[in-house]
Design an enzyme around this catalytic site. Structure first.
Site, PDB file in Angstrom:
ATOM      1  N   HIS A 121      -0.938   4.122   7.182  1.00  0.00           N
ATOM      2  CA  HIS A 121      -1.601   3.628   6.215  1.00  0.00           C
ATOM      3  C   HIS A 121      -1.066   4.059   4.983  1.00  0.00           C
ATOM      4  CE1 HIS A 121      -5.639   2.446   4.307  1.00  0.00           C
ATOM      5  NE2 HIS A 121      -5.059   3.178   3.276  1.00  0.00           N
ATOM      6  N   GLU A 122      -0.804   5.518   4.828  1.00  0.00           N
ATOM      7  CA  GLU A 122      -0.314   5.822   3.551  1.00  0.00           C
ATOM      8  C   GLU A 122       0.849   5.586   3.180  1.00  0.00           C
ATOM      9  OE1 GLU A 122      -2.685   7.118   1.629  1.00  0.00           O
ATOM     10  OE2 GLU A 122      -4.191   7.275   3.251  1.00  0.00           O
ATOM     11  N   CYS A 155      -9.919   2.248   2.863  1.00  0.00           N
ATOM     12  CA  CYS A 155      -9.237   2.811   1.802  1.00  0.00           C
ATOM     13  C   CYS A 155      -9.895   3.316   0.808  1.00  0.00           C
ATOM     14  CB  CYS A 155      -8.168   1.639   1.663  1.00  0.00           C
ATOM     15  SG  CYS A 155      -6.808   2.456   0.463  1.00  0.00           S
ATOM     16  N   HIS A 165       1.419   2.505   1.649  1.00  0.00           N
ATOM     17  CA  HIS A 165       1.073   2.601   0.181  1.00  0.00           C
ATOM     18  C   HIS A 165       2.585   2.697  -0.658  1.00  0.00           C
ATOM     19  CE1 HIS A 165      -3.295   2.171  -0.463  1.00  0.00           C
ATOM     20  NE2 HIS A 165      -3.557   3.093   0.373  1.00  0.00           N
TER      21      HIS A 165
HETATM   22 ZN    ZN Z   1      -5.037   3.600   1.218  1.00  0.00          ZN
END
Ligand code: ZN
Length: 186
Positions: free
Chosen positions: A137-138, A93, A141
């Site tokens: 993953h995003e 990341c 967030h």
């Molecule tokens: Zn990330």
């Protein structure tokens, strides 16, 4: 063009949930441009708004290779509406420079979101390919969830984080991956 400072693991905003976008306004267009500029400047495959300190539900992904033309995807108010299969792979990341660890993800996800013009679209990412991982993953967030929360081995991950002068895994933040574990054991 504005390359923004990327928040690093340990900074509070990364753990805060992001707000829905009510209107894909000029301000949101500028945010998307900043995300793209920052992602490309850092050679990342994805970047979420909270990583540049803006807690709106927006992220960008571009999994094109170096010798391919840019292929940015913009996701506003995304929802993962379907997921299946599971896969383990090394992940990193931009908020954790140089730190990589094994992470569990779904192989296939279907995401619904608005594009830069405020139009709804549905995208299917399959076979555990980079696009599928990047979307998960995003997306995380936006809920203050970080890739290390899905790590395969907390102690291995702590070792890697320490090597890169980053704070350790937060045990209370570790994700409940029982659904993923079920898929992995199939
Ligand atoms: Zn990330």
């Amino acid at each position: 063009m504005a390359v923004k400072r990327v928040l690093q693991y340990g900074e509070k905003s990364l753990r805060e949930p992001s707000k829905e976008v009510h209107k894909v306004s000029k301000k949101i267009h500028e945010l998307v441009q900043d995300l793209l500029d920052t992602m490309y400047a850092k050679n990342g495959v994805g970047m979420a708004a909270p990583q540049i300190g803006v807690n709106y539900r927006v992220f960008v992904v571009d999994v094109s290779k170096n010798d391919e033309p840019l292929n940015p995807h913009v996701f506003i108010n995304p929802k993962i509406i379907k997921k299946s299969g599971a896969v383990i792979a090394q992940e990193g990341c931009i908020s954790f420079p140089e730190a990589y660890t094994d992470v569990k993800r779904y192989s296939n996800v279907t995401v619904k979101a608005l594009d830069i013009n405020g139009r709804a679209f549905i995208l299917e990412a399959k076979d555990g390919e980079l696009l599928s991982r990047a979307i998960q993953h995003e997306y995380d967030h936006l809920d203050g969830i970080l890739f290390i929360d899905h790590c395969v081995n907390r102690f291995e991950t702590d070792k890697v984080l320490a090597e890169h002068n980053l704070p350790p895994v937060e045990p209370e933040k570790l994700a409940d991956d029982s659904e993923l574990d079920k898929e992995l054991n199939k």
